[in-house]
Write an enzyme that holds these catalytic residues in place. Structure first.
Site, PDB file in Angstrom:
ATOM      1  N   ARG A  56       0.817  -1.212   0.000  1.00  0.00           N
ATOM      2  CA  ARG A  56       0.000   0.000   0.000  1.00  0.00           C
ATOM      3  C   ARG A  56       0.854   1.267   0.000  1.00  0.00           C
ATOM      4  NH1 ARG A  56      -3.264   2.838   4.276  1.00  0.00           N
ATOM      5  NH2 ARG A  56      -4.856   3.990   3.113  1.00  0.00           N
ATOM      6  N   HIS A  60       0.741   4.336  -2.827  1.00  0.00           N
ATOM      7  CA  HIS A  60       0.579   5.759  -2.514  1.00  0.00           C
ATOM      8  C   HIS A  60       1.765   6.569  -3.024  1.00  0.00           C
ATOM      9  CE1 HIS A  60      -2.647   5.222   0.857  1.00  0.00           C
ATOM     10  NE2 HIS A  60      -2.945   4.610  -0.260  1.00  0.00           N
ATOM     11  N   ASN A  81      -3.244   2.414  13.963  1.00  0.00           N
ATOM     12  CA  ASN A  81      -3.819   1.269  13.278  1.00  0.00           C
ATOM     13  C   ASN A  81      -3.836   1.400  11.761  1.00  0.00           C
ATOM     14  OD1 ASN A  81      -4.188  -0.835  14.950  1.00  0.00           O
ATOM     15  ND2 ASN A  81      -6.355  -0.493  15.340  1.00  0.00           N
ATOM     16  N   HIS A 180      -6.306  -5.849  -2.666  1.00  0.00           N
ATOM     17  CA  HIS A 180      -7.124  -5.978  -1.450  1.00  0.00           C
ATOM     18  C   HIS A 180      -7.407  -7.440  -1.112  1.00  0.00           C
ATOM     19  CE1 HIS A 180      -8.670  -1.525  -1.504  1.00  0.00           C
ATOM     20  NE2 HIS A 180      -7.362  -1.617  -1.337  1.00  0.00           N
TER      21      HIS A 180
END
Ligand code: HEM
Ligand SMILES: *[C@@H]1O[C@H](CO)[C@@H](O)[C@H](O)[C@H]1NC(C)=O
Ligand SMILES: *[C@@H]1O[C@H](CO)[C@@H](O)[C@H](O)[C@H]1NC(C)=O
Length: 305
Positions: A56, A60, A81, A180
């Site tokens: 991830r 980004h 988190n 995902h």
């Protein structure tokens, strides 16, 4: 005529990928790739979730640096988190190992690109060739970063256009979303979906609600792929066919629209998904424009020098 075509070729090639090359560190840091790989394998074998955080972060970094407006330093404001915080700890560890073998040579952006690939491979996905020679951004802007990224509340048309702004087809967007199949999301990212949406399996919604109350618990985590959260496979698409997408944006890929047929194909043909995903990752990894003498090689990946 020949020189005309040569000029067109050099222009296109230069625009597309500047001076990136797969053997960029062959003489300046021959141990770069093996050092990153062994550090990723050690971190991800200790905690499989770490692989998702690294993938991830690279996504980004690619989307944000593609506009040369900022860098992933903005992520440091993340809550505990948010997987980004965990991913950064691993990047710090990898960077210090790479700095020990070749100080000041390997960019953080390249480390992240290789770490993302090694994570996917470790968790069962296909490998791909990472082109190297990215440089790190010298600026950081959280607001620019966020405005370039897709949001989990987006409908299909907005998802398609967010990716189209970076040169991706809808098909590539659907393949990249298969990431995902690993990792987790915080309650606040999907609360509205599990309490208020109709296109969700009701027993799935109820089971997720037990760890994501209608108020409070914003940072509680649920797997994006409840079936096999630690394996890079096509279960994400199988879930979508059963209305078990966790994020609103996930279920948008299979909700009666133009991408339904591709989701169906991936749900039954894992080899096609794994291969399309690897190809789209090559394209995504090469979005960064900083090469040559632009930008810098950061000493600390969390901040500019
Ligand atoms: C299609 C549009 C996308 C949207 C709207 C989206 C949104 C999100 C959201 C909201 C989360 C949960 C974050 C949190 O709660 O902290 C997440 C997690 C994640 N995303 Fe995406 N994402 C998209 C595409 C992608 C792509 C293209 C990749 C990689 C190529 C990716 C990789 C991941 C991974 C691996 C996680 C889990 C992170 C972890 O467990 O630490 N996503 N995404
Ligand atoms: C980034 O670049 C794309 C394509 O050039 C553009 O459509 C988009 O608006 C830019 N984003 C920002 C925040 O400047
Ligand atoms: C929802 O999921 C459960 C558990 O997998 C399944 O038994 C049930 O048939 C599904 N419901 C619908 C309406 O598809």
């Amino acid at each position: 005529m020949a020189s005309f075509y040569l000029a067109i070729f050099l222009f296109s090639f230069g625009m597309a990928s500047a001076q990136l090359s797969s053997n960029f560190y062959a003489s300046s840091c021959p141990k770069a790739l093996s050092t990153i790989k062994s550090a990723v394998n050690s971190a991800v074998s200790k905690e499989h979730r770490m692989g998702a955080s690294l993938l991830r972060l690279h996504f980004h970094d690619c989307f944000v640096n593609a506009n040369d407006t900022s860098s992933f330093t903005g992520e440091k404001t993340a809550s505990p988190n948010d997987g980004s915080a965990r991913g950064f700890d691993v990047i710090d560890t990898i960077k210090s190992k790479v700095e020990t073998v070749c100080p000041g040579v390997v960019s953080c952006a390249d480390i992240l690109a290789v770490a993302a690939r090694e994570s996917v491979v470790f968790l069962g996905g296909n490998s791909w060739t990472v082109e190297l020679g990215r440089r790190d951004s010298t600026t950081a802007s959280l607001s620019a970063a966020n405005s370039d990224l897709p949001s989990p509340t987006m409908d299909l048309s907005a998802l398609i256009s967010t990716f189209s702004d970076k040169g991706f087809s809808a098909k590539e967007m659907v393949a990249l979303s298969g990431s995902h199949t690993i990792g987790q999301a915080r309650c606040k990212m999907f609360r509205d979906r599990i309490y208020n949406e109709a296109n969700i399996n009701s027993s799935f919604a109820t089971s997720i609600q037990s760890n994501c109350p209608s108020s409070g618990g914003d940072d509680n985590l649920s797997p994006l792929d409840a079936t096999s959260p630690l394996v890079f496979d096509n279960a994400y698409y199988k879930n979508l066919l059963n209305n078990k997408g966790l994020l609103h944006s996930d279920q948008q890929l299979f909700n009666g629209g133009s991408t339904d047929s591709q989701v169906t194909t991936y749900s039954t043909n894992s080899a096609t998904f794994l291969s399309d995903f690897a190809s789209a990752m090559v394209k995504m990894s090469n979005l960064s424009p900083l090469t040559g003498t632009s930008g810098q090689i950061r000493t600390n990946c969390r901040s500019i020098n």
